[in-house]
Design an enzyme around this catalytic site. Structure first.
Site, PDB file in Angstrom:
ATOM      1  N   ASP A 242       0.880  -1.168   0.000  1.00  0.00           N
ATOM      2  CA  ASP A 242       0.000   0.000   0.000  1.00  0.00           C
ATOM      3  C   ASP A 242       0.917   1.218   0.000  1.00  0.00           C
ATOM      4  O   ASP A 242       2.132   1.097   0.196  1.00  0.00           O
ATOM      5  CB  ASP A 242      -0.909   0.007   1.253  1.00  0.00           C
ATOM      6  CG  ASP A 242      -1.807   1.238   1.301  1.00  0.00           C
ATOM      7  OD1 ASP A 242      -2.375   1.591   0.252  1.00  0.00           O
ATOM      8  OD2 ASP A 242      -1.927   1.870   2.367  1.00  0.00           O
ATOM      9  N   SER A 243       0.337   2.391  -0.175  1.00  0.00           N
ATOM     10  CA  SER A 243       1.143   3.611  -0.129  1.00  0.00           C
ATOM     11  C   SER A 243       1.631   3.892   1.295  1.00  0.00           C
ATOM     12  O   SER A 243       2.584   4.628   1.480  1.00  0.00           O
ATOM     13  CB  SER A 243       0.301   4.781  -0.616  1.00  0.00           C
ATOM     14  OG  SER A 243      -0.851   4.896   0.201  1.00  0.00           O
TER      15      SER A 243
ATOM     16  N   CYS B 218      -4.440  -1.575  -1.801  1.00  0.00           N
ATOM     17  CA  CYS B 218      -4.603  -0.142  -2.046  1.00  0.00           C
ATOM     18  C   CYS B 218      -5.654   0.003  -3.146  1.00  0.00           C
ATOM     19  O   CYS B 218      -5.494  -0.560  -4.237  1.00  0.00           O
ATOM     20  CB  CYS B 218      -3.258   0.425  -2.500  1.00  0.00           C
ATOM     21  SG  CYS B 218      -3.336   2.103  -3.121  1.00  0.00           S
TER      22      CYS B 218
ATOM     23  N   GLU C 148      -2.467   8.950   8.314  1.00  0.00           N
ATOM     24  CA  GLU C 148      -1.013   8.718   8.348  1.00  0.00           C
ATOM     25  C   GLU C 148      -0.387   9.455   9.540  1.00  0.00           C
ATOM     26  O   GLU C 148       0.624   9.049  10.091  1.00  0.00           O
ATOM     27  CB  GLU C 148      -0.354   9.205   7.042  1.00  0.00           C
ATOM     28  CG  GLU C 148      -0.598   8.294   5.849  1.00  0.00           C
ATOM     29  CD  GLU C 148       0.169   6.967   5.920  1.00  0.00           C
ATOM     30  OE1 GLU C 148       1.330   6.968   6.362  1.00  0.00           O
ATOM     31  OE2 GLU C 148      -0.408   5.925   5.530  1.00  0.00           O
TER      32      GLU C 148
ATOM     33  N   CYS D 289     -11.113   2.976   0.302  1.00  0.00           N
ATOM     34  CA  CYS D 289      -9.688   3.252   0.529  1.00  0.00           C
ATOM     35  C   CYS D 289      -9.316   2.448   1.763  1.00  0.00           C
ATOM     36  O   CYS D 289     -10.040   2.481   2.768  1.00  0.00           O
ATOM     37  CB  CYS D 289      -9.462   4.743   0.763  1.00  0.00           C
ATOM     38  SG  CYS D 289      -7.796   5.154   1.334  1.00  0.00           S
TER      39      CYS D 289
ATOM     40  N   HIS E  25      -7.237   2.899   3.927  1.00  0.00           N
ATOM     41  CA  HIS E  25      -6.966   3.687   5.138  1.00  0.00           C
ATOM     42  C   HIS E  25      -8.231   3.899   5.987  1.00  0.00           C
ATOM     43  O   HIS E  25      -8.162   4.039   7.196  1.00  0.00           O
ATOM     44  CB  HIS E  25      -6.428   5.076   4.765  1.00  0.00           C
ATOM     45  CG  HIS E  25      -4.962   5.115   4.456  1.00  0.00           C
ATOM     46  ND1 HIS E  25      -4.428   4.616   3.295  1.00  0.00           N
ATOM     47  CD2 HIS E  25      -3.909   5.614   5.166  1.00  0.00           C
ATOM     48  CE1 HIS E  25      -3.119   4.816   3.292  1.00  0.00           C
ATOM     49  NE2 HIS E  25      -2.776   5.421   4.415  1.00  0.00           N
TER      50      HIS E  25
HETATM   51  N1  DGL Z   1      -4.829   3.221   0.997  1.00  0.00           N
HETATM   52  C1  DGL Z   1      -4.819   3.581  -0.373  1.00  0.00           C
HETATM   53  C2  DGL Z   1      -6.118   3.333  -1.048  1.00  0.00           C
HETATM   54  O1  DGL Z   1      -6.776   2.376  -0.675  1.00  0.00           O
HETATM   55  C3  DGL Z   1      -4.046   4.790  -0.793  1.00  0.00           C
HETATM   56  C4  DGL Z   1      -4.328   6.090  -0.198  1.00  0.00           C
HETATM   57  C5  DGL Z   1      -3.393   7.115  -0.757  1.00  0.00           C
HETATM   58  O2  DGL Z   1      -2.198   6.864  -0.791  1.00  0.00           O
HETATM   59  O3  DGL Z   1      -3.870   8.157  -1.230  1.00  0.00           O
HETATM   60  O4  DGL Z   1      -6.512   4.004  -1.955  1.00  0.00           O
END
Ligand code: DGL
Length: 291
Positions: free
Chosen positions: A15-16, A78, A158, A206, A208
């Site tokens: 993931d990012s 992600c 984050e 997402c 996150h």
């Molecule tokens: N967690 C990621 C997603 O599901 C990336 C969020 C990001 O880096 O902008 O899209």
């Protein structure tokens, strides 16, 4: 030492940043015998406001890095990468079983909705790609999909502004209230247009966002079911392993984390998200991904 069989190789997940840990948590629950190698590209987070070409480039680089660790299966944890890069990854890495996170979330939304009005929140890139809408419509023509980009959530998460903070004694009462209020205000504004459409399901598009699920739940109240793809993704990982005869029989499993920026924050917040102490973590240079 005998040759390691393919089933004992690790699952690679990227993931990012921290978001993919919400998927890791469910994979550990369902598949406790699997070794995992996780890459959080924290130096380049967020992916969600980058262009399609950059997202594809980073996703290929991350996959190549994980392949150097001999992974048996890749989880693109992600939504942003899943929305833009998975077809390309499948084309380049033909032999590698790949699981993405958008399809499991879309399918769960359809199983959950009663009025076929589905809300999706995600990064700007995920919303722009219309990935959820395309998949949901493919399975069910009559469904209506309402989408909203919510780009400010990722940087806050984050930064550690996550649900767990409200239960964590290491934070002062004031800090807990501030965190909650700010995310809440933001969520109220972001979710207003979706609530006005009378959605009965909200997809957290997402990885996150499950980190702030408690607050989101508060705002949409009982009328709206929240769907996050982590649990369904873990089930899909299991199915894929079974299908490819790759389920591990190990007695104990190891998890190794790699990040591309200072691991300190990732370790603290990641441990809260996983509900498990992160120990085995290493920082790598972004340039290592670029070679
Ligand atoms: N967690 C990621 C997603 O599901 C990336 C969020 C990001 O880096 O902008 O899209």
């Amino acid at each position: 030492m005998g040759k390691i069989s393919s089933s004992e190789l690790p699952i690679g997940i990227f993931d990012s940043g921290l978001g993919g840990l919400t998927v890791v948590k469910e994979i550990i629950n369902l598949l406790p015998n699997e070794d995992i190698i996780y890459l959080g590209d924290t130096a380049r987070v967020p992916y969600g406001n980058k262009s399609k070409d950059i997202i594809i480039k980073y996703s290929i680089q991350n996959t190549k890095f994980l392949l150097k660790h001999n992974i048996k299966l890749l989880v693109v944890a992600c939504n942003t990468s899943s929305s833009y890069a998975v077809l390309k990854l499948k084309k380049i890495f033909k032999e590698l079983p790949i699981v993405e996170v958008v399809t499991p979330g879309a399918k769960t939304a359809l199983k959950t909705t009663k009025n076929y009005k589905i809300g999706v929140i995600g990064t700007k890139a995920t919303i722009r790609s219309r990935s959820y809408e395309k998949i949901i419509k493919k399975f069910c023509k009559k469904a209506k999909v309402y989408m909203q980009a919510t780009p400010l959530f990722v940087p806050l998460i984050e930064e550690g502004w996550v649900d767990e903070v409200y239960k964590n004694k290491n934070y002062t009462q004031q800090q807990r209230i501030n965190h909650k209020n700010i995310i809440k205000q933001l969520a109220i504004e972001y979710l207003k247009p979706l609530k006005n459409q009378n959605i009965d399901v909200l997809v957290l598009g997402c990885t996150h966002y499950p980190a702030i699920k408690m607050i989101l739940k508060d705002i949409v109240a009982n009328k709206v079911e929240i769907v996050d793809s982590a649990i369904e993704t873990a089930k899909e990982v299991k199915e894929m392993l079974v299908k490819n005869n790759l389920l591990s029989n190990k007695k104990t499993a190891k998890i190794k984390f790699y990040v591309t920026d200072d691991p300190h924050n990732f370790k603290i917040i990641g441990s809260m998200l996983l509900n498990k102490k992160i120990r085995n973590i290493r920082k790598i240079e972004v340039s290592m991904l670029e070679t």
